[in-house]
Motif scaffolding. Sequence first.
Motif, PDB file in Angstrom:
ATOM      1  N   ARG A  80       0.865  -1.167   0.000  1.00 55.16           N
ATOM      2  CA  ARG A  80       0.000   0.000   0.000  1.00 55.16           C
ATOM      3  C   ARG A  80       0.907   1.224   0.000  1.00 55.16           C
ATOM      4  O   ARG A  80       1.835   1.307   0.792  1.00 55.16           O
ATOM      5  CB  ARG A  80      -0.923   0.028   1.222  1.00 55.16           C
ATOM      6  N   SER A  98      -2.888   4.258  -2.178  1.00 56.12           N
ATOM      7  CA  SER A  98      -3.137   3.440  -3.359  1.00 56.12           C
ATOM      8  C   SER A  98      -2.455   2.103  -3.151  1.00 56.12           C
ATOM      9  O   SER A  98      -1.436   2.024  -2.461  1.00 56.12           O
ATOM     10  CB  SER A  98      -2.588   4.143  -4.609  1.00 56.12           C
ATOM     11  N   ALA A 110       1.306   3.632  -9.683  1.00 50.13           N
ATOM     12  CA  ALA A 110       0.437   3.982  -8.554  1.00 50.13           C
ATOM     13  C   ALA A 110       0.124   5.468  -8.652  1.00 50.13           C
ATOM     14  O   ALA A 110       0.963   6.267  -9.078  1.00 50.13           O
ATOM     15  CB  ALA A 110       1.117   3.670  -7.229  1.00 50.13           C
ATOM     16  N   TYR A 111      -1.110   5.840  -8.263  1.00 54.31           N
ATOM     17  CA  TYR A 111      -1.532   7.234  -8.337  1.00 54.31           C
ATOM     18  C   TYR A 111      -2.087   7.666  -6.990  1.00 54.31           C
ATOM     19  O   TYR A 111      -2.944   6.980  -6.424  1.00 54.31           O
ATOM     20  CB  TYR A 111      -2.598   7.418  -9.425  1.00 54.31           C
TER      21      TYR A 111
END
Length: 228
Positions: A80, A98, A110-111
Amino acid sequence: MVAAMIKLVMALVALGGCMRIYADPELPDIELAMNADCESGSEILINLVAVDEGTVTPHVLPCSDEQLFTLEDVARKLFRVDGAVLDADGNILATASSEVDLRNGFDEEAYLYFDSPRLRVGWDFDMGATCASLEIDTVAVDFRYQDEGFGGYAVTQELSCDFGVYIGYPFGQMVTIQMRGISRRTTVAASPRTPDISLAEFGAELTDVGTLTLAPCGTNCPSGPQSF
């Protein structure tokens, strides 16, 4: 023959002492994109949380117009990615998270979406306990919406325990909140559930709920917002 073998072994040992160990070229990278407001933020704290183990690896990135970063040579695990925008004094202005799965060994994206914050709620622990003393790596902020159109809808936002605060953008107008302290995917502490909270209108002033206190819950730990 014996003398030749001894010379060969000594040469290999000497060569080994000069060898340089390079990073594993097969380890995947995380391509990280963000939309942080850098007019008020000075740095972005990134915590990589190994979900199955609860270990946390911090990274501090500059808050700038170019918000594309690469985290190189990351272990092949489920992570995470928790982010917090910090001001010059280290105060958290916004949070986001994210999930990224690197277990297949491929690079992933990942954003982190830091929208205009709409709600702030912090956490601490009963009897002066801490994240470390309770071995809690994650705090789950469980939202259950009560208003018409969202009634009964439940969602969870998980963040690194050491952030100490959620500042984000929940939807709906009426929400109930409960927090859970998680250690290696198991809930070990929880806060009482709040009464219904009326959120400010979208784009209006931040709704500050204050601080919720979590206590060890033993065999009576809630399982999430659906258990409200």
